[in-house]
Design an enzyme around this catalytic site. Structure first.
Site, PDB file in Angstrom:
ATOM      1  N   ASP A 132       6.056   3.495 -17.218  1.00  0.00           N
ATOM      2  CA  ASP A 132       5.084   2.434 -16.976  1.00  0.00           C
ATOM      3  C   ASP A 132       4.770   2.415 -15.481  1.00  0.00           C
ATOM      4  O   ASP A 132       5.679   2.512 -14.651  1.00  0.00           O
ATOM      5  CB  ASP A 132       5.658   1.081 -17.411  1.00  0.00           C
ATOM      6  CG  ASP A 132       4.626  -0.017 -17.396  1.00  0.00           C
ATOM      7  OD1 ASP A 132       3.786  -0.049 -18.317  1.00  0.00           O
ATOM      8  OD2 ASP A 132       4.648  -0.836 -16.458  1.00  0.00           O
ATOM      9  N   ASN A 181      -5.712  -2.973 -10.366  1.00  0.00           N
ATOM     10  CA  ASN A 181      -6.989  -3.304 -11.009  1.00  0.00           C
ATOM     11  C   ASN A 181      -7.605  -4.559 -10.402  1.00  0.00           C
ATOM     12  O   ASN A 181      -8.813  -4.607 -10.156  1.00  0.00           O
ATOM     13  CB  ASN A 181      -6.800  -3.511 -12.516  1.00  0.00           C
ATOM     14  CG  ASN A 181      -6.927  -2.223 -13.293  1.00  0.00           C
ATOM     15  OD1 ASN A 181      -7.442  -1.227 -12.802  1.00  0.00           O
ATOM     16  ND2 ASN A 181      -6.452  -2.247 -14.516  1.00  0.00           N
ATOM     17  N   HIS A 217     -11.381  -1.624 -11.801  1.00  0.00           N
ATOM     18  CA  HIS A 217     -10.935  -0.758 -12.894  1.00  0.00           C
ATOM     19  C   HIS A 217     -11.235   0.722 -12.650  1.00  0.00           C
ATOM     20  O   HIS A 217     -10.507   1.580 -13.147  1.00  0.00           O
ATOM     21  CB  HIS A 217     -11.547  -1.227 -14.218  1.00  0.00           C
ATOM     22  CG  HIS A 217     -10.982  -2.535 -14.666  1.00  0.00           C
ATOM     23  ND1 HIS A 217      -9.783  -2.639 -15.317  1.00  0.00           N
ATOM     24  CD2 HIS A 217     -11.445  -3.804 -14.521  1.00  0.00           C
ATOM     25  CE1 HIS A 217      -9.521  -3.905 -15.576  1.00  0.00           C
ATOM     26  NE2 HIS A 217     -10.519  -4.635 -15.101  1.00  0.00           N
ATOM     27  N   ASP A 259      -8.444   3.444 -13.081  1.00  0.00           N
ATOM     28  CA  ASP A 259      -8.580   4.663 -13.892  1.00  0.00           C
ATOM     29  C   ASP A 259      -8.222   5.901 -13.078  1.00  0.00           C
ATOM     30  O   ASP A 259      -7.544   6.809 -13.580  1.00  0.00           O
ATOM     31  CB  ASP A 259     -10.007   4.800 -14.430  1.00  0.00           C
ATOM     32  CG  ASP A 259     -10.306   3.839 -15.561  1.00  0.00           C
ATOM     33  OD1 ASP A 259      -9.371   3.167 -16.057  1.00  0.00           O
ATOM     34  OD2 ASP A 259     -11.490   3.760 -15.965  1.00  0.00           O
ATOM     35  N   GLU A 308      -1.289   1.585 -19.122  1.00  0.00           N
ATOM     36  CA  GLU A 308      -0.588   2.298 -18.052  1.00  0.00           C
ATOM     37  C   GLU A 308       0.781   2.771 -18.505  1.00  0.00           C
ATOM     38  O   GLU A 308       1.681   2.985 -17.713  1.00  0.00           O
ATOM     39  CB  GLU A 308      -0.469   1.404 -16.804  1.00  0.00           C
ATOM     40  CG  GLU A 308       0.491   0.253 -16.917  1.00  0.00           C
ATOM     41  CD  GLU A 308      -0.088  -1.020 -17.528  1.00  0.00           C
ATOM     42  OE1 GLU A 308       0.577  -2.053 -17.408  1.00  0.00           O
ATOM     43  OE2 GLU A 308      -1.177  -0.993 -18.124  1.00  0.00           O
TER      44      GLU A 308
END
Length: 181
Positions: A62, A70, A75, A79, A105
């Protein structure tokens, strides 16, 4: 003439079917296995382990503080971070190890024929590789938390998933940027 057109149409259908099968198993953002594909592979490996009395391991990953990335950068940068970390993971594992994205994630690695000790070594290499690298066009640094287990001979896929997730949560609770097994 009609026969030839039929053959071309059939080939086109086959090619299109194969394309959709690939789409159904790949994560759109990263190109690695998606949740469905990696969980199916995990179940398959677990069955092979039972049949052949082999040992395999799982690594759950994770990205630490991903929501903050974010929230702060947007975002698109989030990404980019996911893609960069995915590339780092894929470059660090063996070709035979299977990496999949199971959630936003979150990642899962299936290490066929690998003991817990070897899986811990791989997890630590991944953790260090991610932490040492600058990611995204903004050169953001990031860390990951990892949980590692050796799949027990008689446990179910769900039991293995819960166990590896527990180790991942321990890594998170222990301060993040850590490997727990």
């Amino acid at each position: 003439m009609c026969l030839l057109l039929f053959a071309v149409y059939t080939f086109k259908q086959v090619r299109q079917k194969k394309y959709f099968e690939i789409l159904a198993l790949k994560d759109e953002l990263t190109g690695i296995a998606n949740r469905r594909a990696i969980l199916n592979l995990k179940r398959s490996v677990m069955l092979q382990n039972k049949l052949n009395q082999q040992v395999s391991s799982l690594i759950s990953i994770d990205i630490d503080h991903f929501k903050a990335v974010n929230d702060q950068y947007g975002h698109d940068i989030g990404d980019e971070l996911i893609i960069s970390i995915t590339n780092t993971i894929v470059q660090t594992v063996r070709c035979s190890d299977r990496v999949g994205r199971v959630g936003g994630e979150e990642f899962l690695i299936v290490l066929e024929n690998q003991s817990l000790e070897h899986a811990k070594d791989i997890a630590e290499r991944i953790r260090l590789s991610v932490a040492e690298k600058e990611h995204t066009s903004l050169s953001i640094s990031a860390t990951i938390s990892l949980g590692v287990i050796e799949i027990a001979p008689n446990e179910t896929s769900e039991q293995a998933a819960k166990r590896v997730d527990l180790h991942l949560y321990e890594a998170k609770r222990g301060g993040r940027n850590a490997v727990y097994s």
